[in-house]
Design an enzyme around this catalytic site. Structure first.
Site, PDB file in Angstrom:
ATOM      1  N   ASN A  13       0.833  -1.210   0.000  1.00 49.63           N
ATOM      2  CA  ASN A  13       0.000   0.000   0.000  1.00 49.63           C
ATOM      3  C   ASN A  13       0.863   1.253   0.000  1.00 49.63           C
ATOM      4  O   ASN A  13       0.562   2.222  -0.698  1.00 49.63           O
ATOM      5  CB  ASN A  13      -0.962  -0.001   1.199  1.00 49.63           C
ATOM      6  N   MET A  90       0.809  -2.415  12.787  1.00 47.41           N
ATOM      7  CA  MET A  90       0.203  -3.395  13.684  1.00 47.41           C
ATOM      8  C   MET A  90       0.090  -2.950  15.152  1.00 47.41           C
ATOM      9  O   MET A  90      -0.248  -3.749  16.009  1.00 47.41           O
ATOM     10  CB  MET A  90       0.983  -4.722  13.613  1.00 47.41           C
ATOM     11  N   HIS A 109      -8.335  -1.651   6.399  1.00 44.18           N
ATOM     12  CA  HIS A 109      -8.553  -2.949   7.042  1.00 44.18           C
ATOM     13  C   HIS A 109      -9.045  -3.953   5.993  1.00 44.18           C
ATOM     14  O   HIS A 109      -9.969  -3.639   5.227  1.00 44.18           O
ATOM     15  CB  HIS A 109      -9.591  -2.795   8.158  1.00 44.18           C
TER      16      HIS A 109
HETATM   17  C1  GRF Z   1      -3.271  -4.665   4.160  1.00 40.79           C
HETATM   18  O1  GRF Z   1      -3.980  -5.756   3.658  1.00 40.79           O
HETATM   19  C2  GRF Z   1      -4.110  -3.836   5.084  1.00 40.79           C
HETATM   20  O2  GRF Z   1      -5.465  -3.921   4.825  1.00 40.79           O
HETATM   21  C3  GRF Z   1      -3.793  -4.408   6.437  1.00 40.79           C
HETATM   22  O3  GRF Z   1      -2.445  -4.782   6.364  1.00 40.79           O
HETATM   23  C4  GRF Z   1      -2.103  -5.090   5.025  1.00 40.79           C
HETATM   24  C5  GRF Z   1      -0.850  -4.350   4.697  1.00 40.79           C
HETATM   25  O4  GRF Z   1      -0.330  -4.756   3.468  1.00 40.79           O
HETATM   26  N1  GRF Z   1      -4.074  -3.446   7.467  1.00 40.79           N
HETATM   27  P1  GRF Z   1       0.926  -4.039   2.836  1.00 40.79           P
HETATM   28  O5  GRF Z   1       2.053  -4.048   3.867  1.00 40.79           O
HETATM   29  O6  GRF Z   1       0.531  -2.645   2.450  1.00 40.79           O
HETATM   30  O7  GRF Z   1       1.268  -4.877   1.644  1.00 40.79           O
END
Ligand code: GRF
Length: 218
Positions: A13, A90, A109
């Site tokens: 992301n 987290m 989420h």
């Molecule tokens: C995502 O799926 C988000 O929804 C959750 O953690 C994941 C993070 O993925 N909170 P990334 O590290 O951005 O690949």
């Protein structure tokens, strides 16, 4: 507008926020800092490659969570951050931090809230046997994944899905939706009204004063 992105893991992301917002010269959004609670988060590598300051803050250095949050707050002030974007981070913030940043602190989420909050949204979606899962982007309040919802997208859950296949399908939507939401915030289009979020209309394409063909031809 300066934003901070918080990460703990791979940072896909973060990568789309870099590619679609930070690197786009037509978009007034700069990722001023990336903050991780995990030293080895690959997301920190992604920040480094993009020339964005990446900071690892070790929770164990602090006597309690309030002190940890206070250090995060200090870093955000130092970088002049307006919006805090959680992307796979987290840790849960304590009340004083959430109150200070309420309305400019958002989270993504991997489930259709209010179903399946918590650390394993994808696993819990699968275990329950629902046929539709999805992604939710919301403002953060004092609960866990309980804040006012900004945007959601639904994805089908198939009988043979495992966590990886479902998460991959969900992430495709995350990668489209998160940059869009951050941009809406930057454009001042999000308004919290009680538990709901009003999304105000954006500027229609037509208002870009494009001349009709006939007028542009010489
Ligand atoms: C995502 O799926 C988000 O929804 C959750 O953690 C994941 C993070 O993925 N909170 P990334 O590290 O951005 O690949």
């Amino acid at each position: 507008m300066k934003i901070a992105v918080f990460v703990s893991g791979s940072g896909t992301n973060l990568q789309v926020l870099i590619d679609k917002l930070h690197l786009d010269k037509n978009v007034d959004i700069e990722i001023a800092v990336v903050i991780s609670d995990r030293k080895k988060a690959y997301a920190l590598e992604r920040a480094k490659k993009a020339g964005i300051p990446g900071i690892y803050i070790n929770v164990k250095r602090f006597p309690n969570r309030e002190a940890f949050d206070a250090e995060i707050d200090r870093v955000l002030e130092e970088y002049g951050v307006e919006l805090v974007v959680l992307a796979g981070y987290m840790k849960v913030f304590q009340t004083p931090f959430v109150r200070k940043y309420y309305g400019r602190l958002i989270n993504i989420h991997p489930a259709l809230l209010p179903s399946f909050p918590g650390t394993d949204g994808v696993g819990d979606t699968l275990k329950y046997g629902v046929k539709v899962g999805g992604v939710t982007i919301h403002f953060v309040d004092e609960g866990v994944d309980t804040g006012p919802i900004i945007a959601q997208a639904a994805v089908p859950v198939f009988y043979d899905d495992d966590k990886e296949s479902l998460h991959t399908r969900i992430q495709k939507h995350e990668h489209t939706l998160y940059p869009e939401v951050v941009k809406m915030y930057q454009e001042g289009r999000l308004e919290i009204v009680g538990r709901k979020v009003r999304i105000k209309a954006g500027k229609p394409e037509s208002r870009k004063a494009r001349k009709p063909e006939s007028q542009t031809k010489t």
